[in-house]
Structures are given as C-alpha cells and as structure tokens.
Design a protein around this motif. Sequence first.
Motif, mmCIF file in Angstrom:
data_model
loop_
_atom_site.group_PDB
_atom_site.id
_atom_site.type_symbol
_atom_site.label_atom_id
_atom_site.label_comp_id
_atom_site.label_asym_id
_atom_site.label_seq_id
_atom_site.Cartn_x
_atom_site.Cartn_y
_atom_site.Cartn_z
ATOM 1 N N PRO A 27 0.809 -1.229 0.000
ATOM 2 C CA PRO A 27 0.000 0.000 0.000
ATOM 3 C C PRO A 27 0.842 1.280 0.000
ATOM 4 O O PRO A 27 0.495 2.238 -0.686
ATOM 5 C CB PRO A 27 -0.814 -0.131 1.296
ATOM 6 N N THR A 28 1.939 1.289 0.761
ATOM 7 C CA THR A 28 2.793 2.481 0.784
ATOM 8 C C THR A 28 3.473 2.693 -0.560
ATOM 9 O O THR A 28 3.554 3.821 -1.055
ATOM 10 C CB THR A 28 3.852 2.361 1.893
ATOM 11 N N PHE A 29 3.958 1.608 -1.169
ATOM 12 C CA PHE A 29 4.663 1.727 -2.446
ATOM 13 C C PHE A 29 3.742 2.242 -3.544
ATOM 14 O O PHE A 29 4.097 3.168 -4.287
ATOM 15 C CB PHE A 29 5.253 0.372 -2.839
ATOM 16 N N TRP A 30 2.553 1.659 -3.658
ATOM 17 C CA TRP A 30 1.641 2.072 -4.725
ATOM 18 C C TRP A 30 1.099 3.482 -4.484
ATOM 19 O O TRP A 30 0.908 4.246 -5.439
ATOM 20 C CB TRP A 30 0.497 1.078 -4.867
ATOM 21 N N LEU A 31 0.886 3.828 -3.227
ATOM 22 C CA LEU A 31 0.469 5.193 -2.921
ATOM 23 C C LEU A 31 1.564 6.190 -3.304
ATOM 24 O O LEU A 31 1.289 7.234 -3.901
ATOM 25 C CB LEU A 31 0.148 5.310 -1.429
ATOM 26 N N THR A 32 2.805 5.852 -2.971
ATOM 27 C CA THR A 32 3.930 6.720 -3.321
ATOM 28 C C THR A 32 4.091 6.830 -4.828
ATOM 29 O O THR A 32 4.342 7.916 -5.364
ATOM 30 C CB THR A 32 5.221 6.168 -2.702
ATOM 31 N N LEU A 33 3.949 5.706 -5.530
ATOM 32 C CA LEU A 33 4.102 5.705 -6.989
ATOM 33 C C LEU A 33 3.029 6.563 -7.645
ATOM 34 O O LEU A 33 3.325 7.345 -8.570
ATOM 35 C CB LEU A 33 4.031 4.269 -7.504
ATOM 36 N N MET A 34 1.796 6.445 -7.176
ATOM 37 C CA MET A 34 0.719 7.258 -7.747
ATOM 38 C C MET A 34 0.930 8.736 -7.452
ATOM 39 O O MET A 34 0.775 9.585 -8.350
ATOM 40 C CB MET A 34 -0.634 6.800 -7.198
ATOM 41 N N ALA A 35 1.297 9.057 -6.220
ATOM 42 C CA ALA A 35 1.538 10.450 -5.862
ATOM 43 C C ALA A 35 2.707 11.017 -6.655
ATOM 44 O O ALA A 35 2.661 12.162 -7.126
ATOM 45 C CB ALA A 35 1.811 10.564 -4.364
ATOM 46 N N MET A 36 3.755 10.218 -6.820
ATOM 47 C CA MET A 36 4.925 10.679 -7.560
ATOM 48 C C MET A 36 4.600 10.864 -9.034
ATOM 49 O O MET A 36 5.082 11.808 -9.677
ATOM 50 C CB MET A 36 6.061 9.665 -7.401
ATOM 51 N N GLY A 37 3.786 9.980 -9.594
ATOM 52 C CA GLY A 37 3.463 10.059 -11.014
ATOM 53 C C GLY A 37 2.762 11.350 -11.382
ATOM 54 O O GLY A 37 3.234 12.093 -12.251
ATOM 55 N N TRP A 38 1.649 11.648 -10.723
ATOM 56 C CA TRP A 38 0.909 12.851 -11.113
ATOM 57 C C TRP A 38 1.654 14.124 -10.708
ATOM 58 O O TRP A 38 1.590 15.133 -11.426
ATOM 59 C CB TRP A 38 -0.495 12.827 -10.526
ATOM 60 N N SER A 39 2.370 14.092 -9.586
ATOM 61 C CA SER A 39 3.058 15.304 -9.137
ATOM 62 C C SER A 39 4.231 15.661 -10.044
ATOM 63 O O SER A 39 4.476 16.847 -10.309
ATOM 64 C CB SER A 39 3.543 15.128 -7.696
ATOM 65 N N VAL A 40 4.941 14.654 -10.553
ATOM 66 C CA VAL A 40 6.061 14.932 -11.465
ATOM 67 C C VAL A 40 5.550 15.488 -12.790
ATOM 68 O O VAL A 40 6.085 16.473 -13.317
ATOM 69 C CB VAL A 40 6.894 13.659 -11.686
ATOM 70 N N VAL A 41 4.508 14.864 -13.328
ATOM 71 C CA VAL A 41 3.961 15.345 -14.606
ATOM 72 C C VAL A 41 3.434 16.768 -14.471
ATOM 73 O O VAL A 41 3.765 17.660 -15.279
ATOM 74 C CB VAL A 41 2.846 14.395 -15.092
ATOM 75 N N LEU A 42 2.634 17.016 -13.450
ATOM 76 C CA LEU A 42 2.077 18.348 -13.256
ATOM 77 C C LEU A 42 3.163 19.358 -12.905
ATOM 78 O O LEU A 42 3.169 20.480 -13.431
ATOM 79 C CB LEU A 42 1.017 18.313 -12.147
ATOM 80 N N GLY A 43 4.085 18.978 -12.038
ATOM 81 C CA GLY A 43 5.145 19.893 -11.634
ATOM 82 C C GLY A 43 6.049 20.283 -12.792
ATOM 83 O O GLY A 43 6.398 21.462 -12.951
ATOM 84 N N MET A 44 6.432 19.316 -13.612
ATOM 85 C CA MET A 44 7.281 19.634 -14.766
ATOM 86 C C MET A 44 6.525 20.482 -15.772
ATOM 87 O O MET A 44 7.097 21.394 -16.379
ATOM 88 C CB MET A 44 7.787 18.337 -15.405
ATOM 89 N N PHE A 45 5.246 20.181 -15.973
ATOM 90 C CA PHE A 45 4.453 20.985 -16.914
ATOM 91 C C PHE A 45 4.377 22.440 -16.454
ATOM 92 O O PHE A 45 4.611 23.361 -17.244
ATOM 93 C CB PHE A 45 3.056 20.387 -17.041
ATOM 94 N N LEU A 46 4.056 22.654 -15.187
ATOM 95 C CA LEU A 46 3.974 24.023 -14.663
ATOM 96 C C LEU A 46 5.332 24.708 -14.726
ATOM 97 O O LEU A 46 5.424 25.902 -15.043
ATOM 98 C CB LEU A 46 3.469 24.007 -13.223
ATOM 99 N N GLY A 47 6.394 23.952 -14.433
ATOM 100 C CA GLY A 47 7.728 24.543 -14.475
ATOM 101 C C GLY A 47 8.152 24.955 -15.868
ATOM 102 O O GLY A 47 8.727 26.037 -16.066
ATOM 103 N N ILE A 48 7.864 24.103 -16.857
ATOM 104 C CA ILE A 48 8.228 24.426 -18.235
ATOM 105 C C ILE A 48 7.422 25.613 -18.746
ATOM 106 O O ILE A 48 7.962 26.538 -19.373
ATOM 107 C CB ILE A 48 8.026 23.195 -19.139
ATOM 108 N N VAL A 49 6.111 25.597 -18.481
ATOM 109 C CA VAL A 49 5.259 26.712 -18.905
ATOM 110 C C VAL A 49 5.718 28.012 -18.260
ATOM 111 O O VAL A 49 5.794 29.067 -18.910
ATOM 112 C CB VAL A 49 3.785 26.411 -18.565
ATOM 113 N N SER A 50 6.053 27.969 -16.974
ATOM 114 C CA SER A 50 6.493 29.167 -16.272
ATOM 115 C C SER A 50 7.819 29.685 -16.819
ATOM 116 O O SER A 50 8.039 30.904 -16.889
ATOM 117 C CB SER A 50 6.630 28.878 -14.772
ATOM 118 N N ALA A 51 8.707 28.769 -17.221
ATOM 119 C CA ALA A 51 9.999 29.189 -17.752
ATOM 120 C C ALA A 51 9.860 29.782 -19.149
ATOM 121 O O ALA A 51 10.510 30.781 -19.486
ATOM 122 C CB ALA A 51 10.966 28.009 -17.775
#
Length: 306
Positions: free
Chosen positions: A97-121
């Motif tokens: 449960p911890t691994f899959w929760l971490t993987l899901m949280a990491m997946g959407w946060s990396v995609v969204l974070g990189m998108f916002l970062g690239i757009v902002s730059a």
Amino acid sequence: MFRYLLKRLLGLIPTLLIVAVLVFGFVHMLPGDPARLAAGPEAGPETIELVRKDLGLDLPLHQQFVRFFSNALQGDFGKSIRTKRPVSQEIAERFGPTFWLTLMAMGWSVVLGMFLGIVSAVWRNQWPDRLGMTLAVSGISFPSFALGMLLMQFFSVKLGWLPTVGADSWKHYVLPSLTLGAAVAAVMARFTRSSFIDILKEDYVRTARAKGLKETVVVIKHGLRNAMIPVVTMMGLQFGFLLGGSIVVEVVFNWPGMGRLLVDAVEMRDYPIIQALVLLFSLEFILINLVVDLLYAWINPTIRYR
C-alpha cells in the motif's frame, strides 16, 4: 560504470552499520518499558521479567546490538513485540500500500510539476508564470494534514464521491495521493522552472531558434533533456521522501502502510519494527540515489564515472 556500481554497493555496508548504531541507540532512549507494555497492565514484576528475558532485553546493550545486527544481515529482524509475528512479514504486508500510494503520488506530481515549471519558464514573468508559481507556493505552504482533512471534508463528506479510509480500490488512492503529492508537485514546478530558465539562455538554444525551429521543438528536444539532470536529482530525493515520509498522510487517512506501522511501533515501543523500518528507509534512500546517479549517464552521455 560497473566498477562505480560495485563501489557504491560496497559502500552500503558501512552506511547501514552507522544507521543501525544510531537507530539502536535512539530506540533504547525512548521512554517506557516495552516489556511492561507487552506483558500488559495487569502483569506483576515476575511476569515482566520473564517477558523481558524472552525479548532479550535483559542482555547488555552491546550484546543486544550484536545479536540484532548479525541477525539483520541474514534477513532476520526478529518478531514484533506487539503482534508476536515476524517483522519481515509485518513489513511485507504494509509495503505494498505504501509503495503504490507513493508511486501514484509521484506520477501525477512529477507530470504536473514539470508541466507548470516548463510553462512558467517559457512564459517567464507573464501571467502563466505568475499563476504557476502561485500554485507552487500554495502547495509548499499548505500543511499536508490540513490538506488531507480539507479534501476529505469536501470530496467524501459533502459530495460522497471518494472513500476516506482503506486501500481496497483505486478510489481509495485518490485523496491520499493528492495530499501526499501536492508538496512534491510544487517543488518540482519551482525546480523545473529554475533549471529551464538557465537552459533557455544557452547558445545552442538561441542557435536552434535562429534556424527557424518551432518553439515546441526547441523546448522539448533541445531544452528538456539538458534540463533533466538537476530535475532527476530532485525526483529521486522526493521519491525517497515520499516512500519513507508518508507518515502524516497515512495517519490522517488511516492508511495500512509502513508509515502507520511505524507510528504504532513507536507508541508500543516495538523495537524490532522500529529498527527494521528505519534501516529499510535508509536503504531505500541509498538505492534511489544510486539509480539517480546511473540515470545521469543515460540522460547525458558525456558524463563518465571513474
């Protein structure tokens, strides 16, 4: 590369030894008597002494440590004081449960974070940049436990869309992963923006634009790969933090993971569980950092380890 990998793997032994010594000393400094807790409130002094002897707590500390570390090298972390079950079995049931929760949280946060970062730059100092950085600052500033309770109040209590506790279906992962990944998305957005701003100032980017290439090609083909090295470093660190630091979120959502197991172990002074979990978290950080270092060579072939 193979020699570098072998050297890093051999470096695990002294690092884990130091961590084991620190963790062993820390858990034995915790107030409370685990033998008394295991024996129960109605147990007498003789019963408590028998429990203490059964747990090996009657031995001198250095003998307890030698026995713990020698058994740990063989994969035997003893039995839980609280449940009397093998520690490896307790952790194995909570790891998924911890691994899959971490993987899901990491997946959407990396995609969204990189998108916002690239757009902002790309649109630096314009409204997309201001909006993206406002969201990033909000994600960093808002406490995870408060965000979790707010999400539960809105999506579970008022709307009734998502469950609040348990890990039986994908719906159970939505709210905890949003709570856990919010801060990571914010950090990734700010870090990606900073890295991309530096890359977009380089001569090869200006040359690509002078050739008449589309801005999308310039950003993705020429900018993204070169900006990924510091971003990958941050991704690795954040993944390690999520995997080992989801304690608050797991407590808020009563998540059946390793973070909740650690909290219960500390409350019951369950020494074997605490020591095994902290060693596991340390090993995860070391291995994640090793994987990040190896990714450097894949992202940038000019990097060579000697």
